[in-house]
Design an enzyme around this catalytic site. Structure first.
Site, short mmCIF file in Angstrom:
data_model
loop_
_atom_site.label_atom_id
_atom_site.label_comp_id
_atom_site.label_asym_id
_atom_site.label_seq_id
_atom_site.Cartn_x
_atom_site.Cartn_y
_atom_site.Cartn_z
N GLY A 2 0.85 -1.30 -0.28
CA GLY A 2 -0.07 0.06 -0.26
C GLY A 2 0.93 1.24 0.10
N TYR A 3 -0.13 2.30 0.21
CA TYR A 3 0.87 3.82 0.11
C TYR A 3 1.25 3.96 -1.10
CZ TYR A 3 1.54 8.18 2.02
OH TYR A 3 1.42 9.66 2.42
N HIS A 17 2.58 4.57 -5.04
CA HIS A 17 3.29 5.62 -5.67
C HIS A 17 3.36 5.14 -7.32
CE1 HIS A 17 6.81 3.22 -5.71
NE2 HIS A 17 6.70 3.13 -4.34
N GLU A 18 3.83 6.10 -8.03
CA GLU A 18 4.07 5.91 -9.32
C GLU A 18 4.63 4.51 -9.87
OE1 GLU A 18 2.50 7.17 -12.01
OE2 GLU A 18 1.44 8.43 -10.82
N HIS A 20 4.51 1.51 -8.03
CA HIS A 20 3.49 0.65 -8.09
C HIS A 20 2.40 0.86 -9.27
CE1 HIS A 20 4.15 1.25 -3.36
NE2 HIS A 20 4.34 0.07 -3.59
N GLN A 43 7.82 -9.69 7.50
CA GLN A 43 9.09 -9.03 6.83
C GLN A 43 9.75 -8.04 7.55
OE1 GLN A 43 6.61 -8.47 3.37
NE2 GLN A 43 8.10 -6.84 2.75
N GLN A 59 11.52 -3.83 -9.87
CA GLN A 59 13.10 -3.99 -9.92
C GLN A 59 13.97 -3.28 -9.02
OE1 GLN A 59 14.26 -6.45 -11.69
NE2 GLN A 59 16.75 -6.06 -10.94
N VAL A 98 11.03 3.22 -11.30
CA VAL A 98 10.49 4.69 -11.63
C VAL A 98 11.14 5.47 -10.88
CG1 VAL A 98 8.46 5.72 -11.76
CG2 VAL A 98 8.40 3.57 -12.27
N SER A 124 7.95 4.20 -0.85
CA SER A 124 6.90 4.70 0.08
C SER A 124 7.50 5.37 1.19
CB SER A 124 6.10 3.50 0.66
OG SER A 124 5.29 2.67 -0.54
#
Ligand code: PAF
Length: 282
Positions: free
Chosen positions: A31-32, A34-35, A37, A61, A149, A177, A187
């Site tokens: 979640g949260y 950004h571009e 994701h 994790q 990546q 990105v 994030s």
């Protein structure tokens, strides 16, 4: 777009879709969004009929001194972004749905691939990642799963797990990105204050300069690693965790820069620990 909390209901939707012969994609996230994701989601939309995005801040994790409690969360904002992109289903389970009381089964990829790089300072991290990712694969049973990546080690570890446990799906790694000034989207970038944000650009700048040195003929990994470390040390707020040059798919150390090469780094900038990398064919 459906927002579903339960495993049972998610499976019902997927079964129905698959019975119509449609392809299913999974984009696992915490979640949260950004571009970065969103670029995974867009690619998944292009290549599949039905796209599931999971949003789950996976406790297994995170190490005991890491940011599980404060990890940014905003389901309302995330769902609006995903709805705009035409996502079909958000799987957003509670922790108890995934790890019910008494839960005690884990998946682990052993060996150097999980011990080095981020594995050195984040003990148990990849065990948590591989456990949740294999659970998500079993719940959603996607034809394809999309990963950024930027987490190059995560991609390599998941690819190994998929091969070795014979999961019948395709892993699709997608390019990093970046902001206009080169900072890789994460994030955790929201933790950076103004000065730290400025300093954070040293990570990608150092990687790009290293790439240039390699393109100009430098083949000694130690020379490149030292260059990156010293370059990063020129800013105030950076504390290098590691800079490593390894084989891009096996993550094994290399004596010479040639073939499939990954230059990966992790650096604390103020509070957050940021990672970045470049992968090149030499
Ligand atoms: O990359 C992430 O956000 C997480 O490690 C993942 C793959 C969603 C597993 O929790």
């Amino acid at each position: 777009m459906e927002i579903v909390n339960s495993i049972k209901e998610t499976r019902k939707h997927i079964k129905n879709i698959k019975s119509k012969g449609k392809t299913v994609a999974l984009v696992p996230t915490m979640g949260y969004l950004h571009e970065g994701h969103l670029s995974l989601v867009k690619r998944a939309k292009e290549e599949n009929d039905y796209v599931v995005v999971s949003i789950f801040v996976n406790p297994t994790q995170f190490g005991p001194n890491e940011d599980l409690e404060t990890y940014p969360r905003d389901l309302e904002r995330d769902s609006k972004l995903l709805e705009k992109l035409g996502v079909d289903l958000i799987f957003h389970p509670e922790v108890e749905e995934i790890y019910p009381k008494g839960y005690n089964t884990h998946v682990e990829v052993l060996g150097d691939i999980t011990k080095k790089l981020c594995g050195r300072s984040r003990e148990g991290h990849f065990k948590g990642v591989v456990t949740i990712v294999s659970k998500l694969f079993n719940i959603v049973s996607p034809h394809r799963a999309y990963f950024g990546q930027k987490d190059a080690q995560q991609v390599a570890v998941i690819e190994k797990m998929v091969r070795e446990l014979n999961f019948d799906l395709e892993i699709v790694p997608c390019p990093i990105v970046r902001e206009e000034d080169g900072l890789a989207l994460s994030s955790r970038n929201i933790y950076l204050d103004k000065e730290e944000r400025k300093d954070a650009t040293i990570l990608s700048q150092s990687l790009f300069k290293a790439e240039e040195m390699i393109r100009n003929g430098e083949r000694n990994p130690k020379v490149i690693e030292d260059f990156i470390i010293n370059n990063i040390k020129t800013v105030n707020y950076a504390e290098v965790d590691y800079v490593d040059i390894v084989n891009g798919s096996t993550l094994e150390d290399v004596d010479e820069i040639s073939g499939d090469i990954l230059i990966a780094l992790a650096v604390k900038i103020g509070k957050p620990r940021l990672i970045d990398n470049i992968r090149l064919e030499v």
